[in-house]
Design a protein around this motif. Structure first.
Motif, mmCIF file in Angstrom:
data_model
loop_
_atom_site.group_PDB
_atom_site.id
_atom_site.type_symbol
_atom_site.label_atom_id
_atom_site.label_comp_id
_atom_site.label_asym_id
_atom_site.label_seq_id
_atom_site.Cartn_x
_atom_site.Cartn_y
_atom_site.Cartn_z
ATOM 1 N N GLU A 65 -7.485 -14.722 44.152
ATOM 2 C CA GLU A 65 -5.951 -14.893 42.755
ATOM 3 C C GLU A 65 -5.842 -13.342 41.876
ATOM 4 O O GLU A 65 -4.532 -12.791 41.871
ATOM 5 C CB GLU A 65 -5.781 -15.719 42.967
ATOM 6 N N THR A 67 -6.636 -13.112 38.928
ATOM 7 C CA THR A 67 -5.141 -13.312 37.872
ATOM 8 C C THR A 67 -5.928 -14.004 36.386
ATOM 9 O O THR A 67 -6.259 -13.474 35.197
ATOM 10 C CB THR A 67 -4.305 -14.134 38.148
ATOM 11 N N HIS A 68 -7.268 -15.198 36.972
ATOM 12 C CA HIS A 68 -7.822 -15.412 35.427
ATOM 13 C C HIS A 68 -8.678 -14.606 35.524
ATOM 14 O O HIS A 68 -9.335 -14.255 36.288
ATOM 15 C CB HIS A 68 -7.737 -17.477 35.618
ATOM 16 N N ARG A 126 -10.404 -9.484 35.627
ATOM 17 C CA ARG A 126 -9.976 -10.410 36.261
ATOM 18 C C ARG A 126 -10.097 -10.808 37.530
ATOM 19 O O ARG A 126 -11.083 -9.834 37.974
ATOM 20 C CB ARG A 126 -8.206 -10.615 36.081
#
Ligand code: ATP
Ligand code: MG
Length: 330
Positions: A65, A67-68, A126
């Motif tokens: 992903e 993102t985090h 990230r």
């Protein structure tokens, strides 16, 4: 991961969480031999392995992903089990997605910067899980217990007044809030060891020749400041457990249990993030279909057009047949 499993993990770690605003007295409030949900070793078989598998799955999704990020801070007194916890809990995850950063006595270069600088330089990106083996919390622990560390930090007079610790708590909370607002979850584990268990572990390092290298006379000297550390930990836990970056006090007298707790807290964090594999657009899906046609057309004589599908469809057909046979026999 079912909702029931996620709830079970949340329930397991709840007694370890320091409720934001709670005034902690470590010695009274947290028992280093506490067993969450009464867990016994004989009932714990396979639990850590399941946790490790869960972490591996979530870490793949976190990386995909992109993102985090997750920052796991580990604090403990000497022989608290930080190294072993990291080794066991992270044993199943892709090493490319995990970075462990250890923090020792600051270097001259580090002392030439503000006190959070060296920690900021080593934050995870990230998609990554960063582990701080000791962390920015040393700045309100060892630095507080031994104030000569503060003198070495070359602070202006105005920054080392009586309110220095309160200010640092606030600055650390603000920094962690900034990280969390920007997609980086901060989760903090304090491995809570009893004084007697520390004595036993130090003696083991003396008694077992293969462990002699781990023994440090400085650690025994530091043990002399036990009560000062307990006070510093209590204040730190009271002031810096926040809704966005909570502290968990892990009972550390049993290593197997501490590892399960650490895996559970990390799993809980990742479940909360719930990272997803990216999905492709219709256009990309059309490109995939085109590419499939081309590759299937290249199949050599006698080979399956799509060996992967042939194998997997075959396996699922075999599975269904076996199920049917079982039912007929029953
Ligand atoms: P090990 O398990 O290998 O002993 P460790 O984390 O204890 O791991 P050491 O090299 O033994 O590593 O100790 C690091 C020391 O650095 C600790 O005593 C710690 O208190 C000290 N330290 C960490 N951060 C700071 C800081 N900001 N200022 C002063 N001392 C620090
Ligand atoms: Mg040490």
């Amino acid at each position: 991961m079912t909702g029931k499993q996620a709830r079970r993990i949340a329930e397991f770690i709840e007694p370890l969480r320091v409720r934001p605003g709670r005034k902690v007295n470590l010695a009274k409030d947290f028992d280093p031999a506490f067993r969450p949900l009464g867990l016994r070793r004989k009932n714990s078989a396979g639990l850590l392995d399941r946790g490790i598998a869960l972490l591996a799955d979530y870490q793949r999704r976190l990386a995909a992903e992109n993102t985090h990020g997750v920052l796991l801070c580990l604090q403990a007194l000497d022989a608290g089990g930080k190294d072993g916890t990291i080794r066991h809990v992270m044993s199943g995850v892709n090493p490319q997605g995990v970075h462990v950063e250890g923090f020792k006595v600051p270097s001259t270069e580090e002392l030439d910067h503000d006190y959070l600088w060296r920690y900021a330089c080593r934050l995870p990106a990230r998609g990554d899980i960063g582990i701080f083996n000791r962390s920015h919390y040393e700045e309100v622990l060892v630095v507080r217990v031994h104030p000569q560390n503060l003198d070495r930090q070359k602070l202006p007079q105005s920054a080392k007044g009586a309110d220095v610790w309160e200010r640092r708590y606030r600055e650390i909370n603000d920094w962690e809030r900034y990280l969390s607002d920007n997609g980086f979850s901060v989760v903090k584990l304090f491995l809570n060891l009893s004084k007697e268990e520390q004595r036993t572990r130090f003696l083991k390092r003396i008694d077992v020749p293969e462990r002699n290298w781990k023994f440090s006379a400085a650690d025994v000297h530091e043990r002399g400041y036990w009560d000062d550390y307990q006070r510093a930990f209590s204040e730190m836990l009271s002031a810096t457990s926040t809704p966005w970056a909570p502290w968990y006090v892990v009972p550390a007298d049993r290593k197997w249990l501490a590892r399960i707790c650490a895996a559970a807290v990390l799993a809980h964090t990742l479940i909360g993030i719930d990272p997803q594999y990216p999905t492709v657009s219709d256009e990309v899906r059309r490109d995939l279909a085109e590419a499939r046609k081309e590759l299937e057309a290249e199949a050599p004589h006698g080979a399956a057009r799509d060996p992967y599908l042939a194998e997997h469809e075959g396996a699922s057909r075999d599975g269904k047949r076996a199920e049917k046979r079982k039912k007929v026999r029953a």
